[in-house]
Write a protein that holds these residues in place. Structure first.
Motif, PDB file in Angstrom:
ATOM      1  N   THR A   1      21.302  -7.644 -16.613  1.00 40.05           N
ATOM      2  CA  THR A   1      20.067  -8.357 -16.939  1.00 40.05           C
ATOM      3  C   THR A   1      19.737  -8.298 -18.429  1.00 40.05           C
ATOM      4  OG1 THR A   1      18.731  -6.404 -16.424  1.00 40.05           O
ATOM      5  CG2 THR A   1      19.076  -7.992 -14.642  1.00 40.05           C
ATOM      6  N   THR A   2      20.127  -7.210 -19.102  1.00 46.31           N
ATOM      7  CA  THR A   2      19.926  -7.157 -20.553  1.00 46.31           C
ATOM      8  C   THR A   2      21.067  -7.874 -21.277  1.00 46.31           C
ATOM      9  OG1 THR A   2      20.974  -4.954 -20.604  1.00 46.31           O
ATOM     10  CG2 THR A   2      18.564  -5.037 -20.537  1.00 46.31           C
ATOM     11  N   GLY A   3      22.283  -7.716 -20.737  1.00 48.13           N
ATOM     12  CA  GLY A   3      23.433  -8.356 -21.364  1.00 48.13           C
ATOM     13  C   GLY A   3      23.333  -9.868 -21.382  1.00 48.13           C
ATOM     14  N   LYS A   4      22.607 -10.442 -20.461  1.00 49.79           N
ATOM     15  CA  LYS A   4      22.392 -11.892 -20.433  1.00 49.79           C
ATOM     16  C   LYS A   4      21.900 -12.419 -21.762  1.00 49.79           C
ATOM     17  CE  LYS A   4      19.441 -15.355 -18.218  1.00 49.79           C
ATOM     18  NZ  LYS A   4      18.629 -15.706 -17.043  1.00 49.79           N
ATOM     19  N   PHE A   5      21.130 -11.598 -22.470  1.00 48.87           N
ATOM     20  CA  PHE A   5      20.476 -12.058 -23.700  1.00 48.87           C
ATOM     21  C   PHE A   5      21.248 -11.702 -24.966  1.00 48.87           C
ATOM     22  CE2 PHE A   5      17.301 -11.467 -20.409  1.00 48.87           C
ATOM     23  CZ  PHE A   5      16.695 -12.711 -20.400  1.00 48.87           C
ATOM     24  N   ILE A   6      22.368 -10.977 -24.826  1.00 49.42           N
ATOM     25  CA  ILE A   6      23.119 -10.590 -26.025  1.00 49.42           C
ATOM     26  C   ILE A   6      24.609 -10.908 -25.932  1.00 49.42           C
ATOM     27  CG2 ILE A   6      21.531  -8.768 -26.758  1.00 49.42           C
ATOM     28  CD1 ILE A   6      23.409  -6.743 -25.423  1.00 49.42           C
ATOM     29  N   TRP A   7      25.072 -11.385 -24.784  1.00 53.45           N
ATOM     30  CA  TRP A   7      26.490 -11.681 -24.610  1.00 53.45           C
ATOM     31  C   TRP A   7      26.902 -12.838 -25.516  1.00 53.45           C
ATOM     32  CZ3 TRP A   7      30.300  -9.219 -22.037  1.00 53.45           C
ATOM     33  CH2 TRP A   7      31.506  -9.910 -21.839  1.00 53.45           C
ATOM     34  N   PRO A   8      28.089 -12.846 -26.145  1.00 54.76           N
ATOM     35  CA  PRO A   8      29.124 -11.807 -26.069  1.00 54.76           C
ATOM     36  C   PRO A   8      28.991 -10.734 -27.146  1.00 54.76           C
ATOM     37  CG  PRO A   8      30.005 -13.717 -27.176  1.00 54.76           C
ATOM     38  CD  PRO A   8      28.587 -14.065 -26.803  1.00 54.76           C
ATOM     39  N   ILE A   9      28.189 -10.991 -28.199  1.00 54.99           N
ATOM     40  CA  ILE A   9      27.949  -9.946 -29.197  1.00 54.99           C
ATOM     41  C   ILE A   9      26.441  -9.875 -29.448  1.00 54.99           C
ATOM     42  CG2 ILE A   9      30.204 -10.178 -30.309  1.00 54.99           C
ATOM     43  CD1 ILE A   9      28.788 -11.681 -32.592  1.00 54.99           C
ATOM     44  N   PRO A  10      25.928  -8.686 -29.786  1.00 49.03           N
ATOM     45  CA  PRO A  10      24.482  -8.514 -29.958  1.00 49.03           C
ATOM     46  C   PRO A  10      23.979  -9.021 -31.310  1.00 49.03           C
ATOM     47  CG  PRO A  10      25.580  -6.438 -30.294  1.00 49.03           C
ATOM     48  CD  PRO A  10      26.651  -7.404 -29.875  1.00 49.03           C
ATOM     49  N   ASP A  11      24.231 -10.284 -31.584  1.00 52.16           N
ATOM     50  CA  ASP A  11      23.732 -10.918 -32.806  1.00 52.16           C
ATOM     51  C   ASP A  11      23.237 -12.298 -32.428  1.00 52.16           C
ATOM     52  OD1 ASP A  11      23.204 -12.113 -35.207  1.00 52.16           O
ATOM     53  OD2 ASP A  11      25.198 -11.858 -36.053  1.00 52.16           O
ATOM     54  N   LYS A  12      21.937 -12.422 -32.248  1.00 48.29           N
ATOM     55  CA  LYS A  12      21.331 -13.687 -31.858  1.00 48.29           C
ATOM     56  C   LYS A  12      20.419 -14.235 -32.952  1.00 48.29           C
ATOM     57  CE  LYS A  12      23.546 -13.490 -28.096  1.00 48.29           C
ATOM     58  NZ  LYS A  12      24.747 -14.337 -27.955  1.00 48.29           N
ATOM     59  N   GLY A  13      20.774 -13.916 -34.208  1.00 53.66           N
ATOM     60  CA  GLY A  13      20.052 -14.484 -35.332  1.00 53.66           C
ATOM     61  C   GLY A  13      18.884 -13.666 -35.839  1.00 53.66           C
ATOM     62  N   LEU A  14      18.791 -12.408 -35.429  1.00 49.18           N
ATOM     63  CA  LEU A  14      17.689 -11.566 -35.909  1.00 49.18           C
ATOM     64  C   LEU A  14      17.650 -11.508 -37.431  1.00 49.18           C
ATOM     65  CD1 LEU A  14      15.376  -9.534 -35.459  1.00 49.18           C
ATOM     66  CD2 LEU A  14      17.127  -7.737 -35.215  1.00 49.18           C
ATOM     67  N   LYS A  15      18.812 -11.533 -38.065  1.00 46.73           N
ATOM     68  CA  LYS A  15      18.854 -11.428 -39.531  1.00 46.73           C
ATOM     69  C   LYS A  15      18.085 -12.560 -40.212  1.00 46.73           C
ATOM     70  CE  LYS A  15      23.403 -13.705 -39.764  1.00 46.73           C
ATOM     71  NZ  LYS A  15      23.626 -13.732 -38.301  1.00 46.73           N
ATOM     72  N   LYS A  16      17.890 -13.700 -39.526  1.00 45.94           N
ATOM     73  CA  LYS A  16      17.151 -14.826 -40.094  1.00 45.94           C
ATOM     74  C   LYS A  16      15.642 -14.644 -39.955  1.00 45.94           C
ATOM     75  CE  LYS A  16      19.251 -17.791 -37.475  1.00 45.94           C
ATOM     76  NZ  LYS A  16      19.682 -19.073 -36.847  1.00 45.94           N
TER      77      LYS A  16
END
Length: 262
Positions: free
Chosen positions: A182-197
């Motif tokens: 359930t947590t991996g759904k939001f970070i798959w396949p790598i835990p980089d979803k644009g937070l740096k922006k």
């Protein structure tokens, strides 16, 4: 200990929130392996009223609710609705690993939500020269060794073995697997979803805590988070892995509490 279930997302997502303590409000966002009320939270509850929500879908009675959330932005807004329903604005946000990323995302999306921010080995940034280990692909024994400095210690046994013999251990393994899904759904396949922006939008004073022997998310990320958040400071914890707050709950709780009370 008290608990309440809050309906958000037009009543489609039910989030159970555990709470304990007295004093200023503190919201704790747990990591990829689900919420377990542990000695670290007990220590925080000595000085704060701790609110610990379960990630959507990890509450045993409502496992399917996570399917109503399609991506990271849905999840951020869902948590924002939860904090609004609880009347929590301008409070301390504390998060570990996946929960640290969520605390960052919330503080970036709605800076007024966070009075202070304490991040324990958060994910959300990525460096090719310091790759985060994909824990979802590890078999249990290796995952245990990647998460904990001492994979045979009390903290590791508490997370992986449960209490009550083989049946409890199987039930705990099922719980962990579903929590990772359930947590991996939001970070798959790598835990980089644009937070740096978005991370530059964080205005709250921030503490970054890291275990010096973290084998899952390299300690190099401590300085990476501090570099992206204005004024953030780093504190490291010797002889701990990816879960310093579980392996050394009292010192880490003291470290976090002193920062949040400043």
């Amino acid at each position: 200990m008290s608990e309440q279930t809050v309906e958000v997302w037009q009543g489609k997502v039910r989030i159970r929130v555990l709470s304990k303590g007295s004093g200023p409000a503190l919201v704790f966002f747990h990591g990829p392996w689900g919420l377990q009320w542990d000695p670290f939270l007990d220590e925080l509850a000595r000085n704060f009223t701790v609110y610990a929500p379960e990630h959507p879908g990890t509450t045993p009675e409502t496992p399917e609710d996570v399917h109503h959330l399609d991506g990271m932005w849905d999840l951020v807004l869902c948590y924002d609705e939860l904090l609004e329903a609880l009347g929590l604005n301008g409070v301390a946000l504390v998060g570990h690993s996946f929960g640290g990323m969520m605390a960052c995302e919330i503080a970036a999306a709605h800076p007024a939500r966070a009075r202070r921010l304490a991040l324990i080995a958060p994910i959300g940034l990525w460096r090719d020269d310091a790759r985060v280990v994909n824990w979802m692909m590890l078999e249990p024994a290796r995952m245990r060794a990647q998460i904990f400095r001492d994979p045979d210690g009390e903290a590791a046994r508490r997370m992986f073995a449960g209490a009550g013999g083989p049946e409890a251990e199987i039930a705990e393994r099922i719980r962990l697997t579903w929590a990772m899904g359930t947590t991996g759904k939001f970070i798959w396949p790598i835990p980089d979803k644009g937070l740096k922006k978005r991370i530059h939008r964080i205005k709250a004073p921030t503490l970054v805590v890291w275990g010096m022997e973290d084998r899952l998310v390299p300690p190099a990320y401590a300085d990476e988070f501090a570099r992206h958040i204005a004024g953030a400071r780093v504190q490291t914890v010797d002889a701990t892995g990816h879960v310093p707050h579980l392996e050394q709950p009292a010192p880490v709780a003291r470290m976090v509490s002193e920062f949040l009370k400043a």
